[in-house]
Design a protein around this motif. Sequence first.
Motif, PDB file in Angstrom:
ATOM      1  N   HIS A  30       5.159   0.419  11.551  1.00 61.80           N
ATOM      2  CA  HIS A  30       3.896   0.486  10.787  1.00 61.80           C
ATOM      3  C   HIS A  30       4.045   1.395   9.568  1.00 61.80           C
ATOM      4  O   HIS A  30       3.060   1.923   9.060  1.00 61.80           O
ATOM      5  CB  HIS A  30       2.773   1.001  11.678  1.00 61.80           C
ATOM      6  CG  HIS A  30       2.612   0.241  12.954  1.00 61.80           C
ATOM      7  ND1 HIS A  30       1.967  -0.975  13.022  1.00 61.80           N
ATOM      8  CD2 HIS A  30       3.056   0.506  14.206  1.00 61.80           C
ATOM      9  CE1 HIS A  30       1.996  -1.417  14.272  1.00 61.80           C
ATOM     10  NE2 HIS A  30       2.645  -0.537  15.009  1.00 61.80           N
ATOM     11  N   LEU A  31       5.273   1.570   9.112  1.00 59.17           N
ATOM     12  CA  LEU A  31       5.543   2.584   8.095  1.00 59.17           C
ATOM     13  C   LEU A  31       4.799   2.330   6.788  1.00 59.17           C
ATOM     14  O   LEU A  31       4.434   3.271   6.090  1.00 59.17           O
ATOM     15  CB  LEU A  31       7.053   2.655   7.838  1.00 59.17           C
ATOM     16  CG  LEU A  31       7.579   3.926   7.186  1.00 59.17           C
ATOM     17  CD1 LEU A  31       7.251   5.147   8.026  1.00 59.17           C
ATOM     18  CD2 LEU A  31       9.081   3.833   6.962  1.00 59.17           C
ATOM     19  N   PHE A  32       4.571   1.056   6.450  1.00 61.90           N
ATOM     20  CA  PHE A  32       3.918   0.728   5.187  1.00 61.90           C
ATOM     21  C   PHE A  32       2.422   0.475   5.358  1.00 61.90           C
ATOM     22  O   PHE A  32       1.757   0.054   4.414  1.00 61.90           O
ATOM     23  CB  PHE A  32       4.592  -0.482   4.540  1.00 61.90           C
ATOM     24  CG  PHE A  32       6.026  -0.231   4.162  1.00 61.90           C
ATOM     25  CD1 PHE A  32       6.336   0.548   3.068  1.00 61.90           C
ATOM     26  CD2 PHE A  32       7.062  -0.759   4.905  1.00 61.90           C
ATOM     27  CE1 PHE A  32       7.652   0.788   2.707  1.00 61.90           C
ATOM     28  CE2 PHE A  32       8.377  -0.527   4.560  1.00 61.90           C
ATOM     29  CZ  PHE A  32       8.668   0.252   3.463  1.00 61.90           C
ATOM     30  N   ASP A  33       1.904   0.713   6.549  1.00 62.10           N
ATOM     31  CA  ASP A  33       0.466   0.590   6.773  1.00 62.10           C
ATOM     32  C   ASP A  33      -0.248   1.843   6.281  1.00 62.10           C
ATOM     33  O   ASP A  33       0.308   2.946   6.350  1.00 62.10           O
ATOM     34  CB  ASP A  33       0.158   0.390   8.255  1.00 62.10           C
ATOM     35  CG  ASP A  33       0.648  -0.946   8.776  1.00 62.10           C
ATOM     36  OD1 ASP A  33       0.964  -1.814   7.946  1.00 62.10           O
ATOM     37  OD2 ASP A  33       0.716  -1.117  10.006  1.00 62.10           O
ATOM     38  N   PRO A  34      -1.481   1.711   5.776  1.00 64.88           N
ATOM     39  CA  PRO A  34      -2.204   2.895   5.285  1.00 64.88           C
ATOM     40  C   PRO A  34      -2.540   3.866   6.403  1.00 64.88           C
ATOM     41  O   PRO A  34      -2.810   3.462   7.538  1.00 64.88           O
ATOM     42  CB  PRO A  34      -3.467   2.300   4.653  1.00 64.88           C
ATOM     43  CG  PRO A  34      -3.622   0.961   5.297  1.00 64.88           C
ATOM     44  CD  PRO A  34      -2.247   0.473   5.593  1.00 64.88           C
ATOM     45  N   PHE A  35      -2.491   5.146   6.050  1.00 65.68           N
ATOM     46  CA  PHE A  35      -2.886   6.261   6.919  1.00 65.68           C
ATOM     47  C   PHE A  35      -1.912   6.483   8.089  1.00 65.68           C
ATOM     48  O   PHE A  35      -2.247   7.208   9.020  1.00 65.68           O
ATOM     49  CB  PHE A  35      -4.312   6.079   7.462  1.00 65.68           C
ATOM     50  CG  PHE A  35      -5.317   5.789   6.392  1.00 65.68           C
ATOM     51  CD1 PHE A  35      -5.584   6.721   5.404  1.00 65.68           C
ATOM     52  CD2 PHE A  35      -5.994   4.579   6.361  1.00 65.68           C
ATOM     53  CE1 PHE A  35      -6.505   6.460   4.400  1.00 65.68           C
ATOM     54  CE2 PHE A  35      -6.917   4.309   5.355  1.00 65.68           C
ATOM     55  CZ  PHE A  35      -7.170   5.255   4.378  1.00 65.68           C
ATOM     56  N   VAL A  36      -0.733   5.866   8.051  1.00 66.68           N
ATOM     57  CA  VAL A  36       0.277   6.108   9.082  1.00 66.68           C
ATOM     58  C   VAL A  36       1.222   7.199   8.582  1.00 66.68           C
ATOM     59  O   VAL A  36       1.895   7.037   7.564  1.00 66.68           O
ATOM     60  CB  VAL A  36       1.077   4.830   9.404  1.00 66.68           C
ATOM     61  CG1 VAL A  36       2.228   5.137  10.363  1.00 66.68           C
ATOM     62  CG2 VAL A  36       0.165   3.773   9.999  1.00 66.68           C
ATOM     63  N   THR A  37       1.261   8.342   9.258  1.00 66.17           N
ATOM     64  CA  THR A  37       2.118   9.446   8.857  1.00 66.17           C
ATOM     65  C   THR A  37       2.375  10.343  10.051  1.00 66.17           C
ATOM     66  O   THR A  37       1.588  10.372  10.999  1.00 66.17           O
ATOM     67  CB  THR A  37       1.462  10.264   7.717  1.00 66.17           C
ATOM     68  OG1 THR A  37       2.340  11.333   7.336  1.00 66.17           O
ATOM     69  CG2 THR A  37       0.129  10.848   8.157  1.00 66.17           C
ATOM     70  N   ASN A  38       3.493  11.061  10.008  1.00 70.96           N
ATOM     71  CA  ASN A  38       3.776  12.067  11.030  1.00 70.96           C
ATOM     72  C   ASN A  38       3.751  13.471  10.443  1.00 70.96           C
ATOM     73  O   ASN A  38       4.180  14.432  11.083  1.00 70.96           O
ATOM     74  CB  ASN A  38       5.140  11.806  11.685  1.00 70.96           C
ATOM     75  CG  ASN A  38       6.289  11.929  10.699  1.00 70.96           C
ATOM     76  OD1 ASN A  38       6.104  11.799   9.487  1.00 70.96           O
ATOM     77  ND2 ASN A  38       7.479  12.181  11.210  1.00 70.96           N
ATOM     78  N   LYS A  39       3.227  13.588   9.212  1.00 74.55           N
ATOM     79  CA  LYS A  39       3.126  14.896   8.558  1.00 74.55           C
ATOM     80  C   LYS A  39       1.743  15.485   8.848  1.00 74.55           C
ATOM     81  O   LYS A  39       0.727  14.786   8.692  1.00 74.55           O
ATOM     82  CB  LYS A  39       3.314  14.762   7.048  1.00 74.55           C
ATOM     83  CG  LYS A  39       4.649  14.152   6.642  1.00 74.55           C
ATOM     84  CD  LYS A  39       4.692  13.940   5.144  1.00 74.55           C
ATOM     85  CE  LYS A  39       5.938  13.183   4.722  1.00 74.55           C
ATOM     86  NZ  LYS A  39       5.928  12.873   3.268  1.00 74.55           N
TER      87      LYS A  39
END
Length: 384
Positions: A329-338
Amino acid sequence: MSRPLKVVGAVGSAVCGIGGDRMVPDTPLDGIAVLNAIASAVVVLNSEDDVLFINAAGEQLFESSMGHLKGTPLEDLVPRDSQVFSLIYQARRNNSAVWEYEVEIDTPRTGPRVMTIQVSPHVEIPGWVVVQFQEHSKALRIGQQMLSRGAARSVSAMARLLAHEVKNPLSGIRGAAQLLDQSVAEPDRVLTQLIRDETDRIVALLDRMDVFSDGGSLSREALNIHQVLEHVKRLAENGFARGVRILERYDPSLPPVNGNRDQLIQVFLNLVKNAAEVVPEDGGEIVLSTAYQHGLRLAAPGSADRLDLPLVVTVRDNGPGIPDDIRGHLFDPFVTNKPSGSGLGLPLVAKIVTDHGGIVEFDTQPGRTTFRVVLPLDPALAKG
């Protein structure tokens, strides 16, 4: 004295010869052109397993040119304990073609790849073999690229919805809070101020999303992609990437890309910034590279035309890799591990690259993450 080389078996009947330091066609059909047109990597080895010839796809796979790789021992490219060497031994021993499916190859040059390997003995020169590397993982990456296009379109639709349907009521809420502020007691004005502040914060987030909305036709021109990357490198070295080693591995013969300078700067600035945030403090390294690849064509969005995408720009870092739970889901909006990340940087990259008619893909493992942006030529050159 050089001997004629006839490349057969795994690569069909392409015929060419070696004369001195260059390959010379033996027939009216230029064998080198045929081999370079093949999408899979083809490597010709002598009896000592030294590289005699490598086609264009092989240059791309091993990230080096024919001139540099000629004479290189294969074990400098592929680990000696790889299954490739076992197949070469079998082909020589049995004097027949052998192949193996789903062979894992993981080298600093190639990264992790799953490939079908076919080895064919030379029909006239004992000990010489033709090795063909056909990649499986490319199909998986094409799937990732299609997902990134869908993600970019989804974000565009979301941006339009939010801009038109949410901002207007927010303006009414903020206006009502201002009116209440004039009539409430002093202790309650803290609450009306809170309403205004939170409304402003939401509007600011919507403004950030506006960048994803379709703004009409994209203004493009012929650009030297290396000048774009040099600008990004200067910004990084004087800002967020101080102390990070940034290496350049450019193909100086690369033709112009058809793009918008400001938006391409934004793409590579986002990718380099992401890389700089994950590399180790001691020994952190980012590699920017460019290359020309053959054979990749993709349907143009909203058109029956197919675009040639020969220009590859790579951003590689030596960070810990992308966690498994967000890779799909890396290019999906609001997906982050930061902890403080918005999850909008990579969707923006996907959206801009898609607007350019290109694709973006990635490979990742601990210690090595690679993002590749593949872009079309300037139309004047493509037609020529």
